[in-house]
Design an enzyme around this catalytic site. Structure first.
Site, PDB file in Angstrom:
ATOM      1  N   HIS A 193      39.914  38.229  35.515  1.00  0.00           N
ATOM      2  CA  HIS A 193      39.077  39.309  34.975  1.00  0.00           C
ATOM      3  C   HIS A 193      39.098  40.479  35.947  1.00  0.00           C
ATOM      4  CE1 HIS A 193      35.846  41.634  33.490  1.00  0.00           C
ATOM      5  NE2 HIS A 193      34.973  41.256  34.412  1.00  0.00           N
TER       6      HIS A 193
ATOM      7  N   CYS B  79      31.824  38.938  30.254  1.00  0.00           N
ATOM      8  CA  CYS B  79      33.207  39.125  30.725  1.00  0.00           C
ATOM      9  C   CYS B  79      34.057  37.857  30.616  1.00  0.00           C
ATOM     10  CB  CYS B  79      33.210  39.639  32.155  1.00  0.00           C
ATOM     11  SG  CYS B  79      32.275  41.154  32.334  1.00  0.00           S
TER      12      CYS B  79
ATOM     13  N   ASN C 204      36.353  48.080  34.485  1.00  0.00           N
ATOM     14  CA  ASN C 204      35.972  46.762  33.970  1.00  0.00           C
ATOM     15  C   ASN C 204      35.727  46.883  32.463  1.00  0.00           C
ATOM     16  OD1 ASN C 204      34.628  44.410  33.248  1.00  0.00           O
ATOM     17  ND2 ASN C 204      33.316  44.358  35.062  1.00  0.00           N
TER      18      ASN C 204
END
Ligand code: UT7
Length: 334
Positions: A254, A113, A284
């Site tokens: 994020h 990520c 996500n």
């Protein structure tokens, strides 16, 4: 020579997987998912769409908006944890083929990520050294291809999508990417892992039967480290560059979980309207989450030329990083 953030683009797959859909697949509820994550729905790519197809569409938009001719792109790097192929060719090479760009370096990086922040660091270094002039960076994910849709601890969280940017050489210091900090600690590797299909657990019937090809996460443990690290990162990069949080026009963390983003935002005192929050609609999307969020803000007119953006990411590895970036592109016009 400085590196300027010239443009942003994204691609959002059309299919929507809602919490209500997931209620029919695993033992979960819309109420639990919204309360614990803030996620209401996520996008899922078509079966015949590969990660490079998503990345290609985001890249095309970023190149068009950069006002740089496609022939001037001299490096392509893609961050992904769901590549087209396990070992080769790279997803970046597949994107270069789809864009019709030949004879430039094209490769992938693996930083989960935090991928997009790692890409910023790479592009900045290549441009500032004079080695490259126009670097295309892409965060692209078809995470649905590595998710076990019988595992409620992961399948409710992730979605597909892509974001891309063009980083170009400039002599104007006012346009420059100010700083990028990025790190990793492999001691936490097993907390967020796709254990199968690599050299440790090769593709074999027993490993596939054990579902090792799918992502596994010790969610609660990851959560705690994520909040601490994301907060620490922001404090560190602002302090190092003697910039006050109030000077930041847009904080783009994020998008892993509403609670994580909200905890970091509140600790750092960023006003709600200056904090990206797209997790409800996309879930996500790993390396794609920051550029997808940035693109939405850009298209809403909330990121304009000269604005100071603060990026902040955390992910598997563990990896983490932050970036202070001036938006050096043209303002959005539809
Ligand atoms: O992007 C990279 C970084 N990733 C992250 O930062 C993700 C970090 N983690 C998280 O976002 C959260 O930890 C989760 C959303 C994954 C989980 O939330 P949590 O508040 O940490 O819950 P938990 O894992 O402690 O589980 C609480 C309970 C458990 O039941 P018991 O043991 O209390 O009976 C779980 O079995 O919730 C249960 N549970 C679920 N219940 C309904 C876990 N998943 C689900 C589910 N639906 N989908």
């Amino acid at each position: 020579m400085y590196a300027a953030f010239r443009s942003i683009g994204s691609y959002i797959p059309q299919n929507i997987l809602t919490n209500q859909d997931l209620e029919k697949m695993v033992d979960t509820s819309d109420e639990w998912i919204v309360k614990r994550t803030g996620i209401k729905e996520r996008r899922i790519a078509n079966a015949d769409e590969a990660t490079s197809d998503l990345g290609y569409k985001a890249a095309l938009q970023a190149i068009e908006r950069s006002e740089i001719d496609i022939t001037e792109i001299d490096m392509i790097v893609c961050a992904t944890l769901s590549p087209d192929y396990l070992t080769m060719p790279s997803t970046a090479a597949m994107i270069s083929k789809k864009l019709g760009i030949k004879n430039v370096m094209a490769f992938d990086i693996s930083a989960a990520c935090t991928g997009f922040v790692y890409l910023m660091s790479l592009a900045k270094a290549f441009v500032e050294s004079g080695a490259k002039k126009n670097v295309l960076i892409i965060g692209a994910e078809k995470i649905s291809s590595i998710i076990d849709y019988t595992d409620r601890s992961t399948c409710i969280l992730f979605g597909d999508g892509a974001g891309a940017a063009v980083i170009s050489a400039t002599e104007d210091k006012n346009e420059a990417i100010i700083d990028v900090l990025a790190s990793a600690d492999g001691n936490f590797g097993e907390l967020l892992i796709t254990p199968g299909c690599g050299s440790v657990n090769p593709i074999r019937e027993d490993n596939v039967n054990d579902k090792l090809q799918y992502m596994k996460m010790a969610g609660n443990e990851v959560f705690k480290v994520a909040v601490k690290t994301l907060t620490k990162d922001v404090i560190e990069i602002l302090k190092k560059n003697k910039i006050d949080a109030s000077e930041v026009d847009m904080f783009i963390p994020h998008q892993a979980n509403f609670r994580i983003v909200e905890a970091v935002r509140a600790k750092l005192n960023f006003p709600v309207e200056k904090c990206a929050m797209t997790v409800a609609k996309y879930g996500n999307t790993s390396s794609a989450s920051i550029p997808m969020a940035m693109n939405d803000l850009y298209e809403e007119g909330k990121i304009k030329n000269g604005d100071l953006m603060l990026l902040d990411a955390f992910g598997g590895g563990f990896t983490w990083g932050s970036a202070l970036v001036r938006f050096a592109g043209k303002n959005f016009s539809s």
